[in-house]
Design a protein around this motif. Structure first.
Motif, PDB file in Angstrom:
ATOM      1  N   ARG A   9       0.831  -1.283   0.014  1.00  9.11           N
ATOM      2  CA  ARG A   9       0.036   0.110  -0.029  1.00  9.11           C
ATOM      3  C   ARG A   9       0.857   1.361  -0.130  1.00  9.11           C
ATOM      4  O   ARG A   9       0.418   2.306  -0.526  1.00  9.11           O
ATOM      5  CB  ARG A   9      -0.970  -0.114   1.427  1.00  9.11           C
ATOM      6  CG  ARG A   9      -1.908  -0.968   1.267  1.00  9.11           C
ATOM      7  CD  ARG A   9      -2.855  -0.904   2.485  1.00  9.11           C
ATOM      8  NE  ARG A   9      -4.195  -1.148   2.160  1.00  9.11           N
ATOM      9  CZ  ARG A   9      -5.247  -0.764   2.757  1.00  9.11           C
ATOM     10  NH1 ARG A   9      -5.235  -0.028   3.934  1.00  9.11           N
ATOM     11  NH2 ARG A   9      -6.540  -1.226   2.293  1.00  9.11           N
ATOM     12  N   CYS A  10       1.927   1.172   0.666  1.00 10.14           N
ATOM     13  CA  CYS A  10       2.834   2.298   0.815  1.00 10.14           C
ATOM     14  C   CYS A  10       3.118   3.040  -0.562  1.00 10.14           C
ATOM     15  O   CYS A  10       3.745   2.350  -1.455  1.00 10.14           O
ATOM     16  CB  CYS A  10       4.133   1.903   1.557  1.00 10.14           C
ATOM     17  SG  CYS A  10       5.401   3.405   1.868  1.00 10.14           S
ATOM     18  N   GLU A  11       3.182   4.225  -0.638  1.00  7.92           N
ATOM     19  CA  GLU A  11       3.501   4.815  -1.981  1.00  7.92           C
ATOM     20  C   GLU A  11       4.664   6.090  -1.734  1.00  7.92           C
ATOM     21  O   GLU A  11       5.107   6.837  -2.557  1.00  7.92           O
ATOM     22  CB  GLU A  11       2.027   5.898  -2.349  1.00  7.92           C
ATOM     23  CG  GLU A  11       1.162   5.021  -2.830  1.00  7.92           C
ATOM     24  CD  GLU A  11      -0.099   6.052  -3.277  1.00  7.92           C
ATOM     25  OE1 GLU A  11      -0.199   7.110  -2.859  1.00  7.92           O
ATOM     26  OE2 GLU A  11      -0.838   5.574  -4.258  1.00  7.92           O
ATOM     27  N   ALA A  12       5.136   5.901  -0.386  1.00 10.18           N
ATOM     28  CA  ALA A  12       6.217   6.753  -0.021  1.00 10.18           C
ATOM     29  C   ALA A  12       6.071   8.224  -0.307  1.00 10.18           C
ATOM     30  O   ALA A  12       6.914   8.889  -1.135  1.00 10.18           O
ATOM     31  CB  ALA A  12       7.325   6.320  -0.684  1.00 10.18           C
ATOM     32  N   ASN A  13       4.888   8.772   0.170  1.00 11.26           N
ATOM     33  CA  ASN A  13       4.679  10.108  -0.314  1.00 11.26           C
ATOM     34  C   ASN A  13       4.880  11.033   0.658  1.00 11.26           C
ATOM     35  O   ASN A  13       4.718  12.470   0.756  1.00 11.26           O
ATOM     36  CB  ASN A  13       2.937  10.274  -0.515  1.00 11.26           C
ATOM     37  CG  ASN A  13       2.014   9.619   0.645  1.00 11.26           C
ATOM     38  OD1 ASN A  13       2.479   9.863   1.760  1.00 11.26           O
ATOM     39  ND2 ASN A  13       1.026   8.991   0.230  1.00 11.26           N
ATOM     40  N   VAL A  51       0.742   7.561  11.686  1.00 11.89           N
ATOM     41  CA  VAL A  51      -0.329   6.479  11.274  1.00 11.89           C
ATOM     42  C   VAL A  51      -1.571   6.823  10.840  1.00 11.89           C
ATOM     43  O   VAL A  51      -2.114   6.485   9.823  1.00 11.89           O
ATOM     44  CB  VAL A  51      -0.367   5.377  12.479  1.00 11.89           C
ATOM     45  CG1 VAL A  51      -1.493   4.450  12.215  1.00 11.89           C
ATOM     46  CG2 VAL A  51       0.982   4.711  12.361  1.00 11.89           C
ATOM     47  N   ARG A  52      -2.187   7.927  11.548  1.00 10.27           N
ATOM     48  CA  ARG A  52      -3.679   8.448  11.133  1.00 10.27           C
ATOM     49  C   ARG A  52      -3.653   9.135   9.900  1.00 10.27           C
ATOM     50  O   ARG A  52      -4.413   9.128   9.215  1.00 10.27           O
ATOM     51  CB  ARG A  52      -4.093   9.212  12.248  1.00 10.27           C
ATOM     52  CG  ARG A  52      -4.681   8.705  13.499  1.00 10.27           C
ATOM     53  CD  ARG A  52      -5.343   9.754  14.596  1.00 10.27           C
ATOM     54  NE  ARG A  52      -4.550  10.813  14.967  1.00 10.27           N
ATOM     55  CZ  ARG A  52      -3.638  10.908  15.892  1.00 10.27           C
ATOM     56  NH1 ARG A  52      -3.451   9.771  16.513  1.00 10.27           N
ATOM     57  NH2 ARG A  52      -3.064  12.117  16.167  1.00 10.27           N
ATOM     58  N   ARG A  53      -2.471  10.040   9.419  1.00 11.64           N
ATOM     59  CA  ARG A  53      -2.479  10.686   8.302  1.00 11.64           C
ATOM     60  C   ARG A  53      -1.908   9.869   7.327  1.00 11.64           C
ATOM     61  O   ARG A  53      -2.086  10.593   6.005  1.00 11.64           O
ATOM     62  CB  ARG A  53      -1.569  11.879   8.697  1.00 11.64           C
ATOM     63  CG  ARG A  53      -1.879  12.793   9.716  1.00 11.64           C
ATOM     64  CD  ARG A  53      -1.153  13.936  10.205  1.00 11.64           C
ATOM     65  NE  ARG A  53      -0.862  14.804   8.718  1.00 11.64           N
ATOM     66  CZ  ARG A  53       0.169  15.354   8.597  1.00 11.64           C
ATOM     67  NH1 ARG A  53       0.908  15.737   9.502  1.00 11.64           N
ATOM     68  NH2 ARG A  53       0.198  16.167   7.626  1.00 11.64           N
ATOM     69  N   CYS A  54      -1.461   8.852   7.349  1.00  9.19           N
ATOM     70  CA  CYS A  54      -1.175   8.101   6.154  1.00  9.19           C
ATOM     71  C   CYS A  54      -2.493   7.977   5.049  1.00  9.19           C
ATOM     72  O   CYS A  54      -3.376   7.079   5.344  1.00  9.19           O
ATOM     73  CB  CYS A  54      -0.560   6.699   6.209  1.00  9.19           C
ATOM     74  SG  CYS A  54      -0.121   5.861   4.858  1.00  9.19           S
ATOM     75  N   PRO A  55      -1.991   8.613   3.868  1.00 11.13           N
ATOM     76  CA  PRO A  55      -3.366   8.653   3.046  1.00 11.13           C
ATOM     77  C   PRO A  55      -3.628   7.074   2.554  1.00 11.13           C
ATOM     78  O   PRO A  55      -4.578   6.911   2.011  1.00 11.13           O
ATOM     79  CB  PRO A  55      -2.975   9.684   2.043  1.00 11.13           C
ATOM     80  CG  PRO A  55      -1.396   9.497   2.007  1.00 11.13           C
ATOM     81  CD  PRO A  55      -1.244   9.275   3.377  1.00 11.13           C
ATOM     82  N   LYS A  56      -2.799   6.418   2.479  1.00 10.44           N
ATOM     83  CA  LYS A  56      -2.990   5.118   1.962  1.00 10.44           C
ATOM     84  C   LYS A  56      -3.283   3.914   3.212  1.00 10.44           C
ATOM     85  O   LYS A  56      -3.248   2.812   2.657  1.00 10.44           O
ATOM     86  CB  LYS A  56      -1.982   4.574   1.103  1.00 10.44           C
ATOM     87  CG  LYS A  56      -1.456   5.437  -0.167  1.00 10.44           C
ATOM     88  CD  LYS A  56      -2.772   5.500  -1.056  1.00 10.44           C
ATOM     89  CE  LYS A  56      -2.921   4.182  -1.919  1.00 10.44           C
ATOM     90  NZ  LYS A  56      -4.041   4.252  -2.843  1.00 10.44           N
ATOM     91  N   GLN A  57      -3.250   4.254   4.523  1.00  7.58           N
ATOM     92  CA  GLN A  57      -3.432   3.574   5.361  1.00  7.58           C
ATOM     93  C   GLN A  57      -2.610   2.220   5.574  1.00  7.58           C
ATOM     94  O   GLN A  57      -2.604   1.162   5.818  1.00  7.58           O
ATOM     95  CB  GLN A  57      -4.800   3.031   5.683  1.00  7.58           C
ATOM     96  CG  GLN A  57      -5.765   4.086   5.686  1.00  7.58           C
ATOM     97  CD  GLN A  57      -7.293   3.698   5.886  1.00  7.58           C
ATOM     98  OE1 GLN A  57      -7.562   2.571   5.357  1.00  7.58           O
ATOM     99  NE2 GLN A  57      -8.091   4.460   6.700  1.00  7.58           N
TER     100      GLN A  57
END
Length: 69
Positions: A9-13, A51-57
């Motif tokens: 899921r991680c997009e490294a944004n 953790v809460r702000r991660c757009p891709k969870q």
């Protein structure tokens, strides 16, 4: 507490890096690096915010148990 990353899921944004730069780093090739595997109490609030702000969870936290090393 440990940080768990869902690498699929991680997009490294870099949202996590902005929230907790002591713990997360995104390199020039857009790869996420977790700099602190076992989060100390003084960074807990920053990591929870990341953790809460991660757009891709893609981030989660896991409590350490006696069997974790």
């Amino acid at each position: 507490m440990k940080i768990v990353v869902d690498w699929d899921r991680c997009e490294a944004n870099a949202v996590c890096m902005r929230a907790a730069p002591e713990v997360f780093r995104v390199d020039d090739n857009d790869n996420l690096h977790v700099l602190v595997e076992d989060v100390p109490p003084e960074l807990l609030a920053k990591v929870e915010n990341a953790v809460r702000r991660c757009p891709k969870q893609a981030l989660a936290r896991r409590e350490l148990t006696n069997t974790d090393s």
